[in-house]
Design an enzyme around this catalytic site. Structure first.
Site, mmCIF file in Angstrom:
data_model
loop_
_atom_site.group_PDB
_atom_site.id
_atom_site.type_symbol
_atom_site.label_atom_id
_atom_site.label_comp_id
_atom_site.label_asym_id
_atom_site.label_seq_id
_atom_site.Cartn_x
_atom_site.Cartn_y
_atom_site.Cartn_z
ATOM 1 N N LYS A 116 1.730 -9.127 -0.501
ATOM 2 C CA LYS A 116 2.112 -8.853 0.888
ATOM 3 C C LYS A 116 1.438 -7.592 1.401
ATOM 4 O O LYS A 116 1.158 -7.488 2.590
ATOM 5 C CB LYS A 116 3.626 -8.780 1.038
ATOM 6 C CG LYS A 116 4.260 -10.162 0.928
ATOM 7 C CD LYS A 116 5.573 -10.302 1.665
ATOM 8 C CE LYS A 116 5.973 -11.766 1.675
ATOM 9 N NZ LYS A 116 7.349 -12.012 2.058
ATOM 10 N N LYS A 198 0.198 -19.964 -2.745
ATOM 11 C CA LYS A 198 1.419 -20.702 -2.416
ATOM 12 C C LYS A 198 1.540 -20.929 -0.906
ATOM 13 O O LYS A 198 1.004 -20.155 -0.106
ATOM 14 C CB LYS A 198 2.658 -19.997 -2.969
ATOM 15 C CG LYS A 198 3.144 -18.833 -2.171
ATOM 16 C CD LYS A 198 4.596 -18.503 -2.528
ATOM 17 C CE LYS A 198 5.108 -17.464 -1.546
ATOM 18 N NZ LYS A 198 6.520 -17.436 -1.328
ATOM 19 N N LYS A 201 5.466 -19.582 5.039
ATOM 20 C CA LYS A 201 5.784 -19.840 6.455
ATOM 21 C C LYS A 201 5.113 -18.861 7.399
ATOM 22 O O LYS A 201 4.941 -19.156 8.569
ATOM 23 C CB LYS A 201 7.300 -19.866 6.673
ATOM 24 C CG LYS A 201 8.031 -18.576 6.361
ATOM 25 C CD LYS A 201 9.508 -18.698 6.714
ATOM 26 C CE LYS A 201 10.419 -18.585 5.516
ATOM 27 N NZ LYS A 201 10.286 -17.371 4.703
HETATM 28 N N1 AQP Z 1 5.426 -22.423 -1.695
HETATM 29 C C1 AQP Z 1 6.632 -22.422 -2.248
HETATM 30 N N2 AQP Z 1 6.944 -23.308 -3.216
HETATM 31 C C2 AQP Z 1 8.170 -23.328 -3.779
HETATM 32 N N3 AQP Z 1 9.164 -22.484 -3.412
HETATM 33 C C3 AQP Z 1 8.900 -21.581 -2.446
HETATM 34 N N4 AQP Z 1 9.649 -20.628 -1.855
HETATM 35 C C4 AQP Z 1 8.920 -19.997 -0.911
HETATM 36 N N5 AQP Z 1 7.685 -20.518 -0.863
HETATM 37 C C5 AQP Z 1 7.641 -21.502 -1.808
HETATM 38 C C6 AQP Z 1 11.040 -20.381 -2.194
HETATM 39 O O1 AQP Z 1 11.779 -20.285 -0.975
HETATM 40 C C7 AQP Z 1 12.821 -19.333 -1.152
HETATM 41 C C8 AQP Z 1 12.875 -18.371 -0.016
HETATM 42 O O2 AQP Z 1 11.692 -17.726 0.220
HETATM 43 P P1 AQP Z 1 11.639 -16.560 1.301
HETATM 44 O O3 AQP Z 1 11.374 -17.073 2.628
HETATM 45 O O4 AQP Z 1 12.850 -15.702 1.203
HETATM 46 O O5 AQP Z 1 10.476 -15.698 0.802
HETATM 47 P P2 AQP Z 1 9.050 -16.095 0.424
HETATM 48 O O6 AQP Z 1 9.039 -16.558 -0.990
HETATM 49 O O7 AQP Z 1 8.218 -14.901 0.756
HETATM 50 O O8 AQP Z 1 8.717 -17.336 1.364
HETATM 51 P P3 AQP Z 1 7.512 -17.520 2.322
HETATM 52 O O9 AQP Z 1 7.597 -18.856 2.951
HETATM 53 O O10 AQP Z 1 6.233 -17.200 1.599
HETATM 54 O O11 AQP Z 1 7.841 -16.465 3.414
HETATM 55 P P4 AQP Z 1 6.916 -15.387 4.062
HETATM 56 O O12 AQP Z 1 5.703 -16.123 4.529
HETATM 57 O O13 AQP Z 1 7.730 -14.829 5.174
HETATM 58 O O14 AQP Z 1 6.630 -14.384 2.997
HETATM 59 C C9 AQP Z 1 12.621 -18.673 -2.490
HETATM 60 O O15 AQP Z 1 13.515 -19.295 -3.399
HETATM 61 C C10 AQP Z 1 11.206 -19.009 -2.847
HETATM 62 O O16 AQP Z 1 11.024 -19.099 -4.239
#
Ligand code: AQP
Length: 334
Positions: A116, A198, A201
């Site tokens: 990040k 990965k 969002k």
């Molecule tokens: N690509 C993924 N595959 C499987 N699991 C995923 N998770 C996130 N991306 C994947 C799971 O979703 C939960 C919540 O995630 P989060 O939104 O709190 O944080 P994150 O992991 O940082 O998700 P994003 O989508 O990547 O958000 P941004 O873009 O805002 O940083 C967790 O259980 C995570 O494992």
């Protein structure tokens, strides 16, 4: 005799955008299965979302939208405590205390921080660095047994366990030491455009992810445009064929079929046929969720009442742990 309490599950998602297929298959879909057998809290972690700059109106909108999405995906509002993190100040209070038990070296090792800070080089803030301490506070406040998360969160769960053990070694049995619970299927859904990263969002390229609110036709198109390879054989090989393997994982999550069944199903077909089957199946299951989501979003009063009541329930549980912690570290009672 007192009824034995069910094991407790805690998990959450940041309202930093509309959730993707990764969040759905890696988290929410598994929660729906677990809600029958566990005592669950599912949080909308808006305080975590602030570690990346948010537009205030969007954060409010995305937070309520995520409540509706949790319900539309099948979480039962009667069985689970679904609430907003910032509604329960105990998270911030425990976070401060746990910050003082966490070493810089531990936080420096966190892959999510490294990723990040590369993505948001203009805003590498202290909150981004101490994010895992807030996550540990979320989990430990509720004496959680299991934390269902995707593979990307494994390191954070390990740190949470280390902090719980460290604190307990000094002050006695204050925190339950939680276990991570990482699903086999859906643990890591990859970007459609860069399948070694990965799916996220908040990624800039909208073709790299499928949002749970994408128009079904757009879902089919995004799958068609997904990066693959030139071998033209549907075969599971994440190292050499990350794009196709990712689509196979997605298809497996929708249908429950394993990789060898999928290979057999598409043995004599090219990528075009495979992609359109995956796209259509996905569009169908996501649009069923969208119908429920739209109904819920038409009743904002209901959603607001739900989160307000649930914040009280969560705060009650959290306050018990926090009082104990404050006493142990030596804070004067009020
Ligand atoms: N690509 C993924 N595959 C499987 N699991 C995923 N998770 C996130 N991306 C994947 C799971 O979703 C939960 C919540 O995630 P989060 O939104 O709190 O944080 P994150 O992991 O940082 O998700 P994003 O989508 O990547 O958000 P941004 O873009 O805002 O940083 C967790 O259980 C995570 O494992």
């Amino acid at each position: 005799m007192e009824e034995q309490r069910k094991k407790r599950i805690y998990s959450g998602i940041q309202p930093s955008g509309i959730i993707t297929l990764g969040n759905y298959f890696g988290a929410v879909k598994n929660w729906v299965e677990l809600q029958e057998d566990y005592d669950c809290l599912f949080c909308i972690v808006d305080m975590h979302a602030l570690t990346v700059r948010q537009v205030p109106a969007d954060l409010r909108k995305n937070s309520l939208s995520l409540v509706a999405m949790y319900l539309a995906c099948g979480l039962d509002p009667e069985k689970n405590i679904i609430y907003i993190q910032s509604h329960v100040p105990a998270h911030a209070e425990l976070n401060w205390i746990l910050n003082t038990f966490t070493y810089m070296g531990e936080l420096n090792r966190m892959t999510q921080f490294k990723e990040k800070s590369q993505r948001h080089a203009e805003n590498i803030n202290a909150g981004l660095f101490t994010y895992p301490c807030l996550m540990a506070s979320d989990i430990l406040l509720y004496q959680t047994d299991l934390v269902p998360v995707g593979e990307d969160q494994r390191q954070h769960i390990e740190l949470t366990r280390d902090l719980a053990v460290r604190f307990n070694n000094i002050y006695g049995d204050v925190f339950k030491v939680p276990e991570g619970f990482i699903p086999k299927a859906g643990a890591r859904i990859m970007s459609l455009q860069e399948p070694t990263k990965k799916m996220s969002k908040s990624a800039e390229d909208a073709n790299s992810y499928i949002s749970m609110l994408d128009d079904p036709r757009n879902i089919v198109n995004k799958i068609k445009r997904a990066v693959t390879d030139s071998e033209a054989v549907v075969r599971f090989d994440p190292e050499n064929k990350p794009g196709i393997s990712n689509l196979m994982n997605i298809y497996s999550c929708i249908t429950g079929k394993d990789h060898s069944a999928i290979e057999a199903e598409f043995a004599s077909q090219g990528y075009g046929a495979f992609k359109s089957t995956v796209g259509e199946a996905l569009a169908e299951s996501v649009s069923a969720i969208q119908v429920k989501y739209n109904q819920l979003m038409n009743d904002k009063g209901y959603l607001e009442k739900l989160i307000s009541e649930n914040a009280d329930k969560a705060a009650y549980i959290a306050s018990k742990t926090l009082s104990k912690v404050k006493k142990k570290v030596g804070f004067l009672p009020k």
